[in-house]
Design an enzyme around this catalytic site. Sequence first.
Site, short mmCIF file in Angstrom:
data_model
loop_
_atom_site.label_atom_id
_atom_site.label_comp_id
_atom_site.label_asym_id
_atom_site.label_seq_id
_atom_site.Cartn_x
_atom_site.Cartn_y
_atom_site.Cartn_z
CD GLU A 31 -2.45 -1.26 2.77
OE1 GLU A 31 -2.18 -0.35 3.61
OE2 GLU A 31 -3.22 -2.20 3.02
CD GLU A 39 -1.10 8.43 7.58
OE1 GLU A 39 -0.19 9.22 7.88
OE2 GLU A 39 -1.36 7.40 8.23
CE LYS A 65 9.03 2.85 9.83
NZ LYS A 65 8.65 3.92 10.76
NE ARG A 75 -2.08 3.67 11.97
CZ ARG A 75 -1.32 2.60 12.23
NH1 ARG A 75 -0.01 2.76 12.38
NH2 ARG A 75 -1.86 1.42 12.34
CG PHE A 133 -4.56 1.77 6.18
CD1 PHE A 133 -4.45 0.97 7.31
CD2 PHE A 133 -4.16 3.10 6.27
CE1 PHE A 133 -3.94 1.47 8.49
CE2 PHE A 133 -3.66 3.61 7.46
CZ PHE A 133 -3.55 2.79 8.58
NE ARG A 175 2.15 6.75 15.70
CZ ARG A 175 3.10 6.28 14.90
NH1 ARG A 175 3.02 6.46 13.62
NH2 ARG A 175 4.13 5.63 15.40
NE ARG A 204 7.96 0.18 16.74
CZ ARG A 204 7.62 1.34 16.18
NH1 ARG A 204 7.68 1.47 14.87
NH2 ARG A 204 7.23 2.35 16.93
CE LYS A 231 5.75 5.24 6.65
NZ LYS A 231 5.21 6.55 7.07
#
Length: 579
Positions: A243, A295, A418, A250, A335, A265, A412, A245
């Site tokens: 996708e 986003e 990314k 966000r 997303f 966020r 994470r 970035k």
Amino acid sequence: MRFDELADYFAKLEATGRRLGAVHLIVELFDRAGSDELPAIVYLLQGQLRPPYEGIELGLGERLLARALVRAYGLSESKVVQRYRRLGDLGLVAAELAQARRGRISVQDVHRALLEIAQSAGPGSVARKTEAFDTLLQRVGSLAAKYLVRIGQGRLRLGIGDATIMEAAAQGALHDRGKKHVIEHAYNVRTDLGSVVRLAYAKGERALMHVGPEVGVPIRPALAQRLPSADAIVTRLGTARVEPKYDGFRLQVHRDGARVWVFSRRLENVSAMFPELASAARRQIRARRAILEGEAVVYDRKTGRFLPFQVTITRKRKHGTAAAAARHPLRLYAFDLLYANGRDYLPRSLRERAGALSRLIRAEPDDTIAVTDAIETDRPAELERYFRTMLRRGLEGIVAKRPDAPYRAGARGYDWVKLKRAYQSKLRDTVDVVIVGYLAGRGKRAALGIGSLLGAIYDPEHDRFRTVAKIGSGPSEAEWRALRRQLDHYAASQRPPRVDSLIIPDVWVEPRVVVEVLADEVTRSPRHTCGKTGEQPGYALRFPRMLDGVRADRAPEDATTEREVLELHRMQRRGTSSR
């Protein structure tokens, strides 16, 4: 439990320099508290009155607190100011002025009174807040007055974070510190730590594992790792959903019929800042109750091009939102789907979530909410071409995701990766750094009183911030002045307990402010504590410079982690290209 007893624990927590010692103290505190008291105690340990997404703030600045001290203790304002100048802490002033007695007021009564003060509004509210706070001060002893005033300032200074509280709850409620991940799972999905801790003590592990999404309560966002190249991504993920970035806000959008919440966020309720998103959610989301993530970026309606983050950030404001929306319209690129009409999508695969999201959004070309573009590929060359296309569109790069992975709230990991810029012999990605101090300026900056920043990254395993850079370039003179004013609000008289630093700055700062930094490379350094073990040197950013001002959308615990910096160093040494 009396508030004075809670203040005793605050004092012990402030005095301990060991994380394990803090955990033991909190376990003892929780064991002594009643079930109904636990939420209020947890919120106060966090330095707040309710979960952050409710946006409840006490609204008492230093001047109002000083007035409350004047009323509570019968002194003149000048004498209170004199003591403040001498002690440098209104909490210490209150402790000095208060009687050395034990108050009888309970924790819950104090918490309720503080909530009433926070919710007081309208004509005469300032006087009502001050009067109510000085009444509270008169009902507590010296030590409790110290912490009551610090709560009013929003500067409790206990040196603990959410991770330490969760570890204590795991030990106390589940009898195993190693089960912190169970507490964390529930907190990531239902970001009300007070309620989660009470649930842990009342119903145990099974209930925590079954916590699901609730519309109106934000879910902690999943986070991405880094890899240096398209080849590395395909090697790690196999087939990937790729996708764009975007460099924007966000956001998480919650809909319950006509009511819509928009959360940042950082889990702040920012619904009022983005009225067009709330209107679009009612019009475009086909489910009556839903939670989706995306986003939001400012775009040029004529050209369709995205505008820089510096333009997007101007949309984050409390006043003039309608005019700002007309001048810089947002588009939300959705997303992920997290919940819809009673169905929890978190454990479902990304492929299933993406399909459901596409069916959920009613979208026309010019609509405010759009489903993000994506491709699915297991070929590095195709991923590379898509990455280059996104760069030509003015985007930051791409995010590659494992199609069969669930949504891991607050985690994470390598389910999401990314890819932004190149890792050739130099570092070309940015690092989110937490400011923990600053040094006075020299030359032209002497007049500013600030010349460089001491920056740190986050070590989640030990809930601490370890230094990684001294940042002396990037901001303009006006930006340096504004930054100093902001940092001075969080200035500390000594090293904050969660900060691990060999460097002693001129002014210590509580780890609250996050900035984005670009550096040439990651190097070994004996002066910094990031990655330092034993007598081995740590790691540092070489030639760091600050970009784009303060990142208000980042919480300190959302900063780049120690493990990420070590991984950047490893990838940099490989000399692998991401282009």
